[in-house]
Every structure is written in C-alpha cells, then in structure tokens.
Design a protein around this motif. Structure first.
Motif, mmCIF file in Angstrom:
data_model
loop_
_atom_site.group_PDB
_atom_site.id
_atom_site.type_symbol
_atom_site.label_atom_id
_atom_site.label_comp_id
_atom_site.label_asym_id
_atom_site.label_seq_id
_atom_site.Cartn_x
_atom_site.Cartn_y
_atom_site.Cartn_z
ATOM 1 N N HIS A 199 12.584 50.944 72.369
ATOM 2 C CA HIS A 199 12.771 50.045 73.500
ATOM 3 C C HIS A 199 12.252 50.710 74.769
ATOM 4 C CE1 HIS A 199 16.129 52.747 74.044
ATOM 5 N NE2 HIS A 199 16.689 52.305 72.927
ATOM 6 N N ASP A 200 12.304 49.974 75.877
ATOM 7 C CA ASP A 200 11.765 50.476 77.142
ATOM 8 C C ASP A 200 12.534 51.656 77.717
ATOM 9 O OD1 ASP A 200 9.361 49.145 77.808
ATOM 10 O OD2 ASP A 200 10.485 47.312 78.135
ATOM 11 N N GLU A 201 13.793 51.796 77.430
ATOM 12 C CA GLU A 201 14.522 52.966 77.937
ATOM 13 C C GLU A 201 13.921 54.237 77.341
ATOM 14 O OE1 GLU A 201 16.538 55.041 80.373
ATOM 15 O OE2 GLU A 201 17.031 52.916 80.403
ATOM 16 N N ALA A 202 13.613 54.210 76.051
ATOM 17 C CA ALA A 202 12.985 55.369 75.408
ATOM 18 C C ALA A 202 11.553 55.559 75.909
ATOM 19 C CB ALA A 202 13.001 55.199 73.891
ATOM 20 N N SER A 203 10.820 54.470 76.091
ATOM 21 C CA SER A 203 9.457 54.558 76.616
ATOM 22 C C SER A 203 9.457 55.099 78.038
ATOM 23 C CB SER A 203 8.786 53.179 76.594
ATOM 24 O OG SER A 203 8.616 52.730 75.266
ATOM 25 N N LEU B 187 11.680 52.606 89.161
ATOM 26 C CA LEU B 187 12.052 51.487 90.029
ATOM 27 C C LEU B 187 11.262 50.235 89.672
ATOM 28 C CD1 LEU B 187 13.697 50.517 92.487
ATOM 29 C CD2 LEU B 187 11.826 51.332 93.920
ATOM 30 N N LEU B 188 9.962 50.388 89.469
ATOM 31 C CA LEU B 188 9.127 49.239 89.127
ATOM 32 C C LEU B 188 9.514 48.651 87.775
ATOM 33 C CD1 LEU B 188 6.711 47.453 89.856
ATOM 34 C CD2 LEU B 188 5.284 49.083 88.622
ATOM 35 N N ILE B 189 9.715 49.494 86.772
ATOM 36 C CA ILE B 189 10.089 48.997 85.443
ATOM 37 C C ILE B 189 11.427 48.268 85.501
ATOM 38 C CG2 ILE B 189 10.734 49.697 83.094
ATOM 39 C CD1 ILE B 189 7.708 49.735 83.718
ATOM 40 N N GLU B 190 12.377 48.810 86.228
ATOM 41 C CA GLU B 190 13.679 48.157 86.340
ATOM 42 C C GLU B 190 13.562 46.795 87.020
ATOM 43 O OE1 GLU B 190 16.005 51.196 88.237
ATOM 44 O OE2 GLU B 190 16.516 52.148 86.317
ATOM 45 N N LYS B 191 12.647 46.651 87.984
ATOM 46 C CA LYS B 191 12.460 45.360 88.652
ATOM 47 C C LYS B 191 11.699 44.371 87.788
ATOM 48 C CE LYS B 191 12.833 46.752 93.411
ATOM 49 N NZ LYS B 191 12.408 46.455 94.762
ATOM 50 N N LEU B 192 10.737 44.855 87.012
ATOM 51 C CA LEU B 192 9.900 43.971 86.212
ATOM 52 C C LEU B 192 10.521 43.567 84.890
ATOM 53 C CD1 LEU B 192 6.372 45.579 86.647
ATOM 54 C CD2 LEU B 192 7.251 43.517 87.739
ATOM 55 N N CYS B 193 11.409 44.381 84.381
ATOM 56 C CA CYS B 193 11.961 44.161 83.050
ATOM 57 C C CYS B 193 12.745 42.844 82.993
ATOM 58 C CB CYS B 193 12.855 45.333 82.667
ATOM 59 S SG CYS B 193 13.310 45.293 80.944
ATOM 60 N N PRO B 194 12.384 41.955 82.063
ATOM 61 C CA PRO B 194 13.041 40.648 81.991
ATOM 62 C C PRO B 194 14.445 40.700 81.389
ATOM 63 C CG PRO B 194 11.407 40.841 80.261
ATOM 64 C CD PRO B 194 11.286 42.074 81.114
ATOM 65 N N THR B 195 14.832 41.825 80.812
ATOM 66 C CA THR B 195 16.142 41.981 80.184
ATOM 67 C C THR B 195 16.562 43.438 80.347
ATOM 68 O OG1 THR B 195 17.382 41.620 78.136
ATOM 69 C CG2 THR B 195 15.122 42.385 77.905
ATOM 70 N N SER B 196 17.599 43.861 79.675
ATOM 71 C CA SER B 196 18.009 45.263 79.790
ATOM 72 C C SER B 196 16.964 46.165 79.126
ATOM 73 C CB SER B 196 19.387 45.482 79.167
ATOM 74 O OG SER B 196 19.325 45.276 77.776
ATOM 75 N N LEU B 197 16.838 47.371 79.638
ATOM 76 C CA LEU B 197 15.819 48.305 79.146
ATOM 77 C C LEU B 197 16.004 48.674 77.680
ATOM 78 C CD1 LEU B 197 15.485 50.706 82.202
ATOM 79 C CD2 LEU B 197 13.867 48.956 81.456
ATOM 80 N N ASP B 198 17.230 48.580 77.172
ATOM 81 C CA ASP B 198 17.451 48.929 75.769
ATOM 82 C C ASP B 198 17.156 47.760 74.823
ATOM 83 O OD1 ASP B 198 19.635 47.375 76.424
ATOM 84 O OD2 ASP B 198 21.105 48.718 75.517
ATOM 85 N N ARG B 199 16.643 46.639 75.382
ATOM 86 C CA ARG B 199 16.276 45.488 74.543
ATOM 87 C C ARG B 199 14.856 44.991 74.812
ATOM 88 N NH1 ARG B 199 20.291 40.863 75.064
ATOM 89 N NH2 ARG B 199 19.833 41.243 77.239
ATOM 90 N N SER B 200 14.142 45.626 75.727
ATOM 91 C CA SER B 200 12.821 45.122 76.099
ATOM 92 C C SER B 200 11.712 46.039 75.606
ATOM 93 C CB SER B 200 12.739 44.966 77.617
ATOM 94 O OG SER B 200 12.820 46.236 78.234
ATOM 95 N N HIS B 201 10.483 45.502 75.659
ATOM 96 C CA HIS B 201 9.292 46.231 75.208
ATOM 97 C C HIS B 201 8.107 45.883 76.102
ATOM 98 C CE1 HIS B 201 11.043 47.611 71.394
ATOM 99 N NE2 HIS B 201 11.702 46.477 71.448
ATOM 100 N N ILE B 202 8.218 46.090 77.412
ATOM 101 C CA ILE B 202 7.111 45.744 78.306
ATOM 102 C C ILE B 202 6.105 46.878 78.465
ATOM 103 C CG2 ILE B 202 8.411 43.984 79.568
ATOM 104 C CD1 ILE B 202 8.667 45.978 81.896
ATOM 105 N N GLN B 203 6.480 48.105 78.140
ATOM 106 C CA GLN B 203 5.564 49.237 78.248
ATOM 107 C C GLN B 203 4.902 49.462 76.887
ATOM 108 O OE1 GLN B 203 7.603 52.434 80.923
ATOM 109 N NE2 GLN B 203 9.164 51.343 79.767
ATOM 110 N N SER B 204 3.569 49.369 76.846
ATOM 111 C CA SER B 204 2.857 49.468 75.569
ATOM 112 C C SER B 204 2.240 50.836 75.313
ATOM 113 C CB SER B 204 1.742 48.413 75.511
ATOM 114 O OG SER B 204 2.291 47.130 75.576
#
Length: 102
Positions: free
Chosen positions: A28-32, A52-69
């Motif tokens: 997930h994004d927290e690990a990324s 800061l940017l990832i926290e603002k852009l993330c559509p859900t909690s960081l432990d459930r999202s995958h926006i960073q590839s």
C-alpha cells in the motif's frame, strides 16, 4: 530498471536513472511512502513535502491506497528522486490550495 542517457562528446552516460517499482511490490501507499522517504533521506532530500503531497492527494487512507507506482533516482548531477503516480489518482482533481474538487 535502469536508464542510461548518452550525449555526444562523452565516453560514458551523461546521466543514469534507477527505476524501482512500488506497486504491486509493496502492499500500500504507506509502505511506498516509507520506501520513497528512505531513498530521499539517503540522497540528502527532505521527504516532508512528498509526504504532505501524498497525504493530500490520497483518495483514501494510505494503508488502503496505491497511487504511487514507481520511484526513480538520478545518479548524475544534483540528487533527484522522482515519484510516479498511478491511475488511482486521476479521478481526483486537486485545487491549487490543496483541497479536493468533486
């Protein structure tokens, strides 16, 4: 993956970029985010603006999202770490102030 940039007049690459896939290799994004921040710190780059940017852009909690590839690191010139965003981000537009638009 590595990318070598060649220019005329040089006997070696002018730049080398190392690309590291984040998703689906990390859960997930927290690990990324942790991996990208560690790379930034290793290169002497303050990771706080990225978080800061990832926290603002993330559509859900960081432990459930995958926006960073992907994350990449430039090995020539000043340190540069680039984070590539995936398709999960695209449906969410962000206002210049940082607030989400519907």
């Amino acid at each position: 993956m590595a990318a070598l940039a060649f220019t005329s007049g040089l006997d070696a690459p002018a730049a080398v970029n190392l690309y590291l896939p984040l998703d689906p290799n990390l859960p997930h994004d927290e690990a990324s985010l942790a991996a990208a921040e560690a790379l930034m710190r290793d290169e002497g780059i303050d990771p706080a603006p990225h978080r800061l940017l990832i926290e603002k852009l993330c559509p859900t909690s960081l432990d459930r999202s995958h926006i960073q590839s992907w994350v990449s690191c430039q090995a020539a010139g000043p340190p540069r770490v680039t984070v590539y965003m995936g398709p999960e981000l695209y449906p969410h537009r962000v206002r210049p102030s940082g607030g989400r638009q519907p």
